[in-house]
Design a protein around this motif. Structure first.
Motif, mmCIF file in Angstrom:
data_model
loop_
_atom_site.group_PDB
_atom_site.id
_atom_site.type_symbol
_atom_site.label_atom_id
_atom_site.label_comp_id
_atom_site.label_asym_id
_atom_site.label_seq_id
_atom_site.Cartn_x
_atom_site.Cartn_y
_atom_site.Cartn_z
ATOM 1 N N THR A 4 0.828 -1.214 -0.020
ATOM 2 C CA THR A 4 0.140 0.012 0.116
ATOM 3 C C THR A 4 0.887 1.390 0.156
ATOM 4 O O THR A 4 2.033 1.319 0.246
ATOM 5 C CB THR A 4 -1.034 -0.080 1.112
ATOM 6 O OG1 THR A 4 -0.088 -0.053 2.318
ATOM 7 C CG2 THR A 4 -1.870 -1.013 1.342
ATOM 8 N N LYS A 5 0.321 2.194 -0.243
ATOM 9 C CA LYS A 5 0.892 3.786 -0.362
ATOM 10 C C LYS A 5 -0.070 4.743 0.440
ATOM 11 O O LYS A 5 -1.342 4.571 -0.059
ATOM 12 C CB LYS A 5 1.248 4.123 -1.658
ATOM 13 C CG LYS A 5 1.919 5.549 -1.529
ATOM 14 C CD LYS A 5 2.102 6.074 -3.322
ATOM 15 C CE LYS A 5 2.378 7.650 -3.074
ATOM 16 N NZ LYS A 5 2.527 8.015 -4.468
ATOM 17 N N PHE A 6 0.472 5.282 1.436
ATOM 18 C CA PHE A 6 -0.533 6.165 1.961
ATOM 19 C C PHE A 6 -0.801 7.279 1.246
ATOM 20 O O PHE A 6 -0.260 8.097 0.515
ATOM 21 C CB PHE A 6 0.265 6.956 3.423
ATOM 22 C CG PHE A 6 -0.379 7.791 3.969
ATOM 23 C CD1 PHE A 6 -1.682 7.274 4.930
ATOM 24 C CD2 PHE A 6 -0.107 9.165 4.152
ATOM 25 C CE1 PHE A 6 -2.445 8.295 5.550
ATOM 26 C CE2 PHE A 6 -1.055 10.079 5.014
ATOM 27 C CZ PHE A 6 -1.944 9.589 5.697
ATOM 28 N N VAL A 36 -0.852 -1.687 7.891
ATOM 29 C CA VAL A 36 -0.456 -0.399 7.446
ATOM 30 C C VAL A 36 0.306 0.275 8.688
ATOM 31 O O VAL A 36 0.109 0.217 9.875
ATOM 32 C CB VAL A 36 -1.334 0.376 6.832
ATOM 33 C CG1 VAL A 36 -2.197 -0.011 5.535
ATOM 34 C CG2 VAL A 36 -2.561 0.929 7.760
ATOM 35 N N TYR A 74 -5.153 4.337 2.130
ATOM 36 C CA TYR A 74 -3.980 3.804 1.356
ATOM 37 C C TYR A 74 -4.499 3.191 0.002
ATOM 38 O O TYR A 74 -5.613 2.511 0.053
ATOM 39 C CB TYR A 74 -3.280 2.704 2.398
ATOM 40 C CG TYR A 74 -2.826 3.173 3.662
ATOM 41 C CD1 TYR A 74 -1.331 3.384 3.818
ATOM 42 C CD2 TYR A 74 -3.660 3.500 4.819
ATOM 43 C CE1 TYR A 74 -1.150 3.977 5.156
ATOM 44 C CE2 TYR A 74 -3.292 3.809 6.018
ATOM 45 C CZ TYR A 74 -1.929 3.964 6.170
ATOM 46 O OH TYR A 74 -1.486 4.320 7.226
ATOM 47 N N SER A 75 -3.784 3.519 -1.046
ATOM 48 C CA SER A 75 -3.962 2.959 -2.157
ATOM 49 C C SER A 75 -3.130 1.690 -2.199
ATOM 50 O O SER A 75 -2.224 1.404 -1.557
ATOM 51 C CB SER A 75 -3.457 3.904 -3.432
ATOM 52 O OG SER A 75 -2.220 3.810 -3.192
#
Length: 78
Positions: A4-6, A36, A74-75
């Motif tokens: 994931t990315k924030f 996460v 998150y993506s």
């Protein structure tokens, strides 16, 4: 393991992706979860993964509350 990315946080009940407020969308659960890290203090959280349709495309994201009323988004990285 889900990567994931924030994307950001919200404490006002509004969080937009591509001009669409996720809080106004119907979230479909994927049945998956991701661990996460909260960006400010690196505290680990286990949040569920969801899917919504934005501009006729599926958008998967992980979201949950860091504390009551404070959400993190998150993506999902493919």
């Amino acid at each position: 393991m889900v990567k994931t990315k924030f994307l950001g946080g919200s404490s006002n009940g509004i969080f937009c992706v591509d001009g669409v407020d996720l809080f106004q969308c119907k979230w479909k659960t994927t049945g998956k979860c991701a661990v996460v890290l909260e960006p400010e203090n690196k505290k680990a959280h286990t949040f569920s993964m969801y899917e919504v349709t934005i501009k006729d495309e599926a958008f998967r994201f992980v979201a949950g509350e860091f504390k009551p009323g404070t959400w993190g988004f998150y993506s999902v990285i493919k």
